[in-house]
Design a protein around this motif. Structure first.
Motif, PDB file in Angstrom:
ATOM      1  N   ASN A   1      -0.834   1.760   8.580  1.00 39.82           N
ATOM      2  CA  ASN A   1      -2.009   1.554   7.881  1.00 39.82           C
ATOM      3  C   ASN A   1      -1.561   1.527   6.189  1.00 39.82           C
ATOM      4  O   ASN A   1      -2.272   0.967   5.588  1.00 39.82           O
ATOM      5  N   VAL A   2      -0.419   2.144   6.070  1.00 42.06           N
ATOM      6  CA  VAL A   2       0.076   1.987   4.500  1.00 42.06           C
ATOM      7  C   VAL A   2       1.534   1.489   4.691  1.00 42.06           C
ATOM      8  O   VAL A   2       2.171   1.615   5.953  1.00 42.06           O
TER       9      VAL A   2
ATOM     10  N   GLU B   1      -5.976   8.849 -13.617  1.00 39.26           N
ATOM     11  CA  GLU B   1      -4.824   8.157 -13.037  1.00 39.26           C
ATOM     12  C   GLU B   1      -3.998   9.351 -12.238  1.00 39.26           C
ATOM     13  O   GLU B   1      -3.915  10.416 -12.808  1.00 39.26           O
TER      14      GLU B   1
ATOM     15  N   ASN C   1      -0.418  -0.702  -4.597  1.00 37.56           N
ATOM     16  CA  ASN C   1      -1.639  -0.230  -4.287  1.00 37.56           C
ATOM     17  C   ASN C   1      -1.678   0.990  -4.247  1.00 37.56           C
ATOM     18  O   ASN C   1      -1.502   1.407  -2.523  1.00 37.56           O
ATOM     19  N   LEU C   2      -2.018   2.027  -4.904  1.00 44.19           N
ATOM     20  CA  LEU C   2      -1.821   3.490  -4.679  1.00 44.19           C
ATOM     21  C   LEU C   2      -3.014   4.095  -4.090  1.00 44.19           C
ATOM     22  O   LEU C   2      -4.235   4.002  -4.605  1.00 44.19           O
ATOM     23  N   ARG C   3      -2.844   4.762  -2.951  1.00 41.90           N
ATOM     24  CA  ARG C   3      -3.990   5.579  -2.387  1.00 41.90           C
ATOM     25  C   ARG C   3      -3.518   7.098  -2.067  1.00 41.90           C
ATOM     26  O   ARG C   3      -2.338   7.472  -2.317  1.00 41.90           O
ATOM     27  N   THR C   4      -4.502   7.758  -2.067  1.00 44.33           N
ATOM     28  CA  THR C   4      -4.285   9.275  -1.828  1.00 44.33           C
ATOM     29  C   THR C   4      -4.922   9.740  -0.459  1.00 44.33           C
ATOM     30  O   THR C   4      -5.859   9.274  -0.359  1.00 44.33           O
ATOM     31  N   MET C   5      -4.327  10.822  -0.026  1.00 45.36           N
ATOM     32  CA  MET C   5      -4.923  11.367   1.362  1.00 45.36           C
ATOM     33  C   MET C   5      -4.353  12.741   1.460  1.00 45.36           C
ATOM     34  O   MET C   5      -3.138  13.103   0.727  1.00 45.36           O
TER      35      MET C   5
ATOM     36  N   VAL D   1       0.868   5.295  -0.603  1.00 36.58           N
ATOM     37  CA  VAL D   1       0.032   6.596  -0.516  1.00 36.58           C
ATOM     38  C   VAL D   1       0.839   7.907  -0.722  1.00 36.58           C
ATOM     39  O   VAL D   1       2.130   7.981  -0.747  1.00 36.58           O
TER      40      VAL D   1
ATOM     41  N   ASP E   1       0.929  -1.277  -0.058  1.00 40.88           N
ATOM     42  CA  ASP E   1      -0.073   0.072  -0.083  1.00 40.88           C
ATOM     43  C   ASP E   1       0.747   1.385  -0.090  1.00 40.88           C
ATOM     44  O   ASP E   1       1.518   1.338   0.849  1.00 40.88           O
TER      45      ASP E   1
END
Length: 255
Positions: free
Chosen positions: A89-90, A51, A72-76, A34, A32
């Motif tokens: 968490n990441v 993307e 597994n790319l996430r943004t925040m 981020v 993961d």
């Protein structure tokens, strides 16, 4: 004749089992990752493809391929990134994150992959602000959780109204809309804005403050720290890093 058939069936099942185990192991290599979706040109959403693209995205994709993991790319929002890595968490974060002693107490950093600093942005016709000292009595916008916010607090204290925003686009809109007299933030992001959306409406002024280095952030004692560092070193050695840098910023020698 029965025994060879059983042997073939057993070997086939064994082979399938190995295949499934291999797939499981491959899936275990997905990490993961981020990022902050608003730190252009390091990371930003491509409106056509939907993307994430940018300098950091190209860097982490290349690192992942060389180090042997999938993403597994996430943004925040930037302010939540370090806590997300700290708590596990990441697994990894890349978002133009400055390496600091305080952050290094709770997360691991890769070797530096980008040299940066902090810079002022003001209205195109504003000649009253040239340095941080000129911000006394004025309103300055910056980003929550950033080293630029820490710098302003340490060097200006209550002598200026320091307003932190969750996203970089918010602080730029505050400047253009008249809610802030200046923006103080990471130099490459400020410079990029002044040459794109802010062209003719905003300008960078003053020196580069507090030379900084960006690092990829990993969970403390991560097994991936060494592979990530090896990948970065190889990218710089074989010219891949320079190619990515030129794509987003021009030649490193031109900076």
């Amino acid at each position: 004749m029965k025994h060879p058939l059983k042997t073939v069936m057993l070997l086939s099942c064994f082979g399938v089992g190995l295949g499934l185990a291999g797939m499981a192991n491959a899936q275990d290599q997905a990490l993961d990752v981020v990022t902050d979706p608003s730190f252009v040109p390091f990371e930003m959403m491509d409106q056509d493809s939907g993307e994430m693209v940018g300098f950091d995205i190209d860097i982490i994709n290349e690192v992942a391929e060389r180090a042997g993991f999938e993403i597994n790319l996430r943004t925040m929002d930037f302010n939540g990134i370090i806590p997300a890595v700290q708590t596990g968490n990441v697994d990894i974060a890349i978002a133009g994150i400055t390496i600091t002693e305080e952050r290094a107490k709770i997360v691991d950093f890769s070797t530096p992959y980008y040299d940066s600093g902090l810079r002022l942005l003001v209205g195109a016709n504003d000649d009253s602000i040239a340095t941080v000292e000129d911000l006394e009595g004025k309103t300055v916008a910056t980003k929550i959780g950033s080293t630029s916010f820490d710098y302003l607090q340490e060097n200006l204290g209550d002598s200026a109204e320091i307003t932190p925003y969750p996203g970089s686009s918010d602080m730029y809109m505050a400047l253009l809309g008249g809610s802030a007299d200046a923006v103080f933030y990471d130099a490459p992001n400020v410079g990029y804005f002044s040459q794109t959306q802010g062209e003719g409406r905003a300008k960078t002024v003053g020196p580069l403050y507090e030379g900084q280095q960006y690092g990829i952030v990993l969970v403390k004692d991560s097994e991936w720290l060494e592979p990530v560092n090896e990948a970065l070193a190889a990218m710089k050695e074989d010219g891949t890093y320079d190619e990515i840098h030129t794509k987003w910023f021009g030649s490193a020698s031109e900076e």
